[in-house]
Design a protein around this motif. Structure first.
Motif, PDB file in Angstrom:
ATOM      1  N   TYR A  23       0.838  -1.207   0.000  1.00 51.78           N
ATOM      2  CA  TYR A  23       0.000   0.000   0.000  1.00 51.78           C
ATOM      3  C   TYR A  23       0.870   1.252   0.000  1.00 51.78           C
ATOM      4  CZ  TYR A  23      -3.237   3.626   1.416  1.00 51.78           C
ATOM      5  OH  TYR A  23      -3.952   4.787   1.477  1.00 51.78           O
ATOM      6  N   HIS A  24       1.911   1.244   0.795  1.00 51.90           N
ATOM      7  CA  HIS A  24       2.795   2.405   0.924  1.00 51.90           C
ATOM      8  C   HIS A  24       3.411   2.796  -0.418  1.00 51.90           C
ATOM      9  CE1 HIS A  24       5.786   4.999   2.966  1.00 51.90           C
ATOM     10  NE2 HIS A  24       4.910   4.990   3.939  1.00 51.90           N
ATOM     11  N   GLN A  25       3.563   1.840  -1.330  1.00 49.49           N
ATOM     12  CA  GLN A  25       4.140   2.094  -2.645  1.00 49.49           C
ATOM     13  C   GLN A  25       3.079   2.268  -3.737  1.00 49.49           C
ATOM     14  OE1 GLN A  25       7.078  -0.961  -3.429  1.00 49.49           O
ATOM     15  NE2 GLN A  25       7.736  -0.907  -1.302  1.00 49.49           N
ATOM     16  N   SER A  26       1.799   2.238  -3.383  1.00 52.31           N
ATOM     17  CA  SER A  26       0.718   2.292  -4.364  1.00 52.31           C
ATOM     18  C   SER A  26       0.497   3.708  -4.897  1.00 52.31           C
ATOM     19  CB  SER A  26      -0.581   1.788  -3.734  1.00 52.31           C
ATOM     20  OG  SER A  26      -1.065   2.723  -2.776  1.00 52.31           O
ATOM     21  N   ASP A  27      -0.197   3.794  -6.015  1.00 53.40           N
ATOM     22  CA  ASP A  27      -0.555   5.095  -6.592  1.00 53.40           C
ATOM     23  C   ASP A  27      -1.423   5.898  -5.623  1.00 53.40           C
ATOM     24  OD1 ASP A  27       0.856   4.533  -8.896  1.00 53.40           O
ATOM     25  OD2 ASP A  27      -0.921   3.902 -10.037  1.00 53.40           O
ATOM     26  N   GLN A  28      -2.339   5.223  -4.943  1.00 52.53           N
ATOM     27  CA  GLN A  28      -3.204   5.917  -3.978  1.00 52.53           C
ATOM     28  C   GLN A  28      -2.373   6.553  -2.866  1.00 52.53           C
ATOM     29  OE1 GLN A  28      -5.983   3.517  -1.744  1.00 52.53           O
ATOM     30  NE2 GLN A  28      -7.285   5.292  -1.330  1.00 52.53           N
ATOM     31  N   ALA A  29      -1.418   5.825  -2.328  1.00 51.02           N
ATOM     32  CA  ALA A  29      -0.554   6.365  -1.276  1.00 51.02           C
ATOM     33  C   ALA A  29       0.264   7.539  -1.804  1.00 51.02           C
ATOM     34  CB  ALA A  29       0.359   5.281  -0.724  1.00 51.02           C
ATOM     35  N   ASN A  30       0.745   7.440  -3.021  1.00 56.48           N
ATOM     36  CA  ASN A  30       1.492   8.551  -3.616  1.00 56.48           C
ATOM     37  C   ASN A  30       0.623   9.793  -3.757  1.00 56.48           C
ATOM     38  OD1 ASN A  30       3.888   7.106  -3.790  1.00 56.48           O
ATOM     39  ND2 ASN A  30       3.424   6.339  -5.846  1.00 56.48           N
ATOM     40  N   ARG A  31      -0.656   9.609  -4.133  1.00 52.17           N
ATOM     41  CA  ARG A  31      -1.577  10.755  -4.235  1.00 52.17           C
ATOM     42  C   ARG A  31      -1.805  11.385  -2.856  1.00 52.17           C
ATOM     43  NH1 ARG A  31      -3.967   7.341  -7.950  1.00 52.17           N
ATOM     44  NH2 ARG A  31      -5.489   6.578  -6.444  1.00 52.17           N
ATOM     45  N   LEU A  32      -1.954  10.549  -1.831  1.00 53.21           N
ATOM     46  CA  LEU A  32      -2.161  11.071  -0.474  1.00 53.21           C
ATOM     47  C   LEU A  32      -0.938  11.849   0.002  1.00 53.21           C
ATOM     48  CD1 LEU A  32      -3.924   7.985   1.146  1.00 53.21           C
ATOM     49  CD2 LEU A  32      -4.963  10.216   0.687  1.00 53.21           C
ATOM     50  N   ARG A  33       0.247  11.317  -0.234  1.00 54.35           N
ATOM     51  CA  ARG A  33       1.472  12.021   0.161  1.00 54.35           C
ATOM     52  C   ARG A  33       1.593  13.349  -0.588  1.00 54.35           C
ATOM     53  NH1 ARG A  33       3.588   6.794   0.881  1.00 54.35           N
ATOM     54  NH2 ARG A  33       4.100   6.586  -1.304  1.00 54.35           N
ATOM     55  N   ALA A  34       1.230  13.357  -1.872  1.00 54.22           N
ATOM     56  CA  ALA A  34       1.302  14.592  -2.660  1.00 54.22           C
ATOM     57  C   ALA A  34       0.350  15.647  -2.093  1.00 54.22           C
ATOM     58  CB  ALA A  34       0.985  14.303  -4.128  1.00 54.22           C
ATOM     59  N   MET A  35      -0.836  15.234  -1.651  1.00 52.27           N
ATOM     60  CA  MET A  35      -1.774  16.181  -1.039  1.00 52.27           C
ATOM     61  C   MET A  35      -1.174  16.786   0.222  1.00 52.27           C
ATOM     62  SD  MET A  35      -5.613  14.639  -1.231  1.00 52.27           S
ATOM     63  CE  MET A  35      -5.649  13.007  -1.940  1.00 52.27           C
ATOM     64  N   LEU A  36      -0.587  15.935   1.052  1.00 53.23           N
ATOM     65  CA  LEU A  36       0.012  16.405   2.302  1.00 53.23           C
ATOM     66  C   LEU A  36       1.161  17.366   2.005  1.00 53.23           C
ATOM     67  CD1 LEU A  36      -0.626  15.860   5.275  1.00 53.23           C
ATOM     68  CD2 LEU A  36       1.119  14.099   5.258  1.00 53.23           C
ATOM     69  N   ASP A  37       1.979  17.033   1.021  1.00 50.34           N
ATOM     70  CA  ASP A  37       3.101  17.896   0.636  1.00 50.34           C
ATOM     71  C   ASP A  37       2.615  19.233   0.078  1.00 50.34           C
ATOM     72  OD1 ASP A  37       4.883  15.932   1.419  1.00 50.34           O
ATOM     73  OD2 ASP A  37       5.257  15.202  -0.625  1.00 50.34           O
ATOM     74  N   ALA A  38       1.452  19.229  -0.586  1.00 45.67           N
ATOM     75  CA  ALA A  38       0.898  20.445  -1.184  1.00 45.67           C
ATOM     76  C   ALA A  38       0.073  21.256  -0.183  1.00 45.67           C
ATOM     77  CB  ALA A  38       0.037  20.088  -2.396  1.00 45.67           C
ATOM     78  N   ASN A  39      -0.064  20.743   1.050  1.00 50.13           N
ATOM     79  CA  ASN A  39      -0.864  21.421   2.085  1.00 50.13           C
ATOM     80  C   ASN A  39      -2.306  21.641   1.660  1.00 50.13           C
ATOM     81  OD1 ASN A  39       1.208  21.555   3.995  1.00 50.13           O
ATOM     82  ND2 ASN A  39       2.034  23.388   3.029  1.00 50.13           N
ATOM     83  N   ALA A  40      -2.881  20.659   0.967  1.00 46.01           N
ATOM     84  CA  ALA A  40      -4.274  20.722   0.550  1.00 46.01           C
ATOM     85  C   ALA A  40      -4.806  19.305   0.377  1.00 46.01           C
ATOM     86  CB  ALA A  40      -4.419  21.498  -0.743  1.00 46.01           C
ATOM     87  N   ILE A  41      -5.864  18.984   1.107  1.00 46.68           N
ATOM     88  CA  ILE A  41      -6.486  17.662   1.052  1.00 46.68           C
ATOM     89  C   ILE A  41      -7.728  17.761   0.171  1.00 46.68           C
ATOM     90  CG2 ILE A  41      -7.616  15.862   2.425  1.00 46.68           C
ATOM     91  CD1 ILE A  41      -4.563  16.113   2.900  1.00 46.68           C
ATOM     92  N   THR A  42      -7.860  16.816  -0.746  1.00 46.33           N
ATOM     93  CA  THR A  42      -9.010  16.789  -1.649  1.00 46.33           C
ATOM     94  C   THR A  42      -9.765  15.485  -1.466  1.00 46.33           C
ATOM     95  OG1 THR A  42      -7.859  18.165  -3.258  1.00 46.33           O
ATOM     96  CG2 THR A  42      -9.727  16.900  -4.071  1.00 46.33           C
ATOM     97  N   HIS A  43     -11.081  15.608  -1.419  1.00 50.47           N
ATOM     98  CA  HIS A  43     -11.966  14.446  -1.402  1.00 50.47           C
ATOM     99  C   HIS A  43     -13.207  14.821  -2.209  1.00 50.47           C
ATOM    100  CE1 HIS A  43     -13.888  10.793  -0.002  1.00 50.47           C
ATOM    101  NE2 HIS A  43     -14.975  11.522   0.199  1.00 50.47           N
ATOM    102  N   ALA A  44     -13.544  13.980  -3.165  1.00 50.50           N
ATOM    103  CA  ALA A  44     -14.662  14.261  -4.076  1.00 50.50           C
ATOM    104  C   ALA A  44     -14.426  15.637  -4.719  1.00 50.50           C
ATOM    105  CB  ALA A  44     -15.995  14.157  -3.350  1.00 50.50           C
TER     106      ALA A  44
END
Length: 186
Positions: A23-44
């Motif tokens: 999971y830690h290496q999955s595309d979904q995890a990469n998207r979550l890390r990118a959101m955290l790095d960008a200081n913006a969380i997106t859902h729907a």
């Protein structure tokens, strides 16, 4: 069947580690890390800006298990975007003695119930999932805090997402909403 003992503790732990690594290496995890790095969380269709700050005394060694996480929600609500931005800025400075990862989300909407509209549950859950991917936090010590209308949000989000929190704390919030008995699961 009754004759099958299932997985041993060692097998379960090994499988859990393998699944987490995958999971830690999955595309979904990469998207979550990118959101955290960008200081913006997106859902729907909603995006929630976040302020992230590691507050740690450099003279104190970090715990082996990682640092605690504090998600701290601001007051405000049915004000102008500028007034809610001001409340968000104030919240970023609150609880200055906290040692750990301090995250202050900016509500995605400027309404009186901004922390407990339906979209917030997905945004906060996404934030928690993103934070759990960091290697420097203690995933068993994630706390939800709120001041004024942020406290109202704690009374809503805390019981509904009780399995995400080590504890919750509402300051000046109004205890209305889901049964608080769910918080026994924190």
């Amino acid at each position: 069947s009754a004759d099958d003992p299932g997985l041993s503790r060692a097998q379960t732990e090994a499988l859990t580690d393998t699944l987490w690594d995958d999971y830690h290496q999955s595309d979904q995890a990469n998207r979550l890390r990118a959101m955290l790095d960008a200081n913006a969380i997106t859902h729907a269709d909603d995006t929630m800006p976040i302020h992230v700050e590691l507050r740690w005394d450099t003279d104190t060694p970090k715990p082996d298990a990682g640092v605690p996480v504090y998600i701290s929600m601001h007051g405000g609500g049915a004000f102008s975007p500028g007034e809610n931005d001001e409340q968000w800025a104030i919240q970023q400075e609150r609880y200055s003695a906290v040692q750990g990862l301090y995250i202050c989300p900016r509500s995605a909407r400027d309404t009186w119930d901004h922390w407990h509209e339906g979209h917030m549950f997905g945004l906060i859950d996404t934030l928690v999932r993103a934070v759990r991917l960091r290697g420097d936090i203690d995933a068993d010590r994630i706390y939800l805090l709120g001041y004024c209308s942020g406290g109202n949000g704690v009374y809503q989000l805390g019981p509904i997402l009780a399995d995400r929190w080590a504890a919750v704390s509402a300051t000046k919030g109004i205890p209305e909403g889901p049964p608080l008995a769910n918080l026994r699961n924190c």
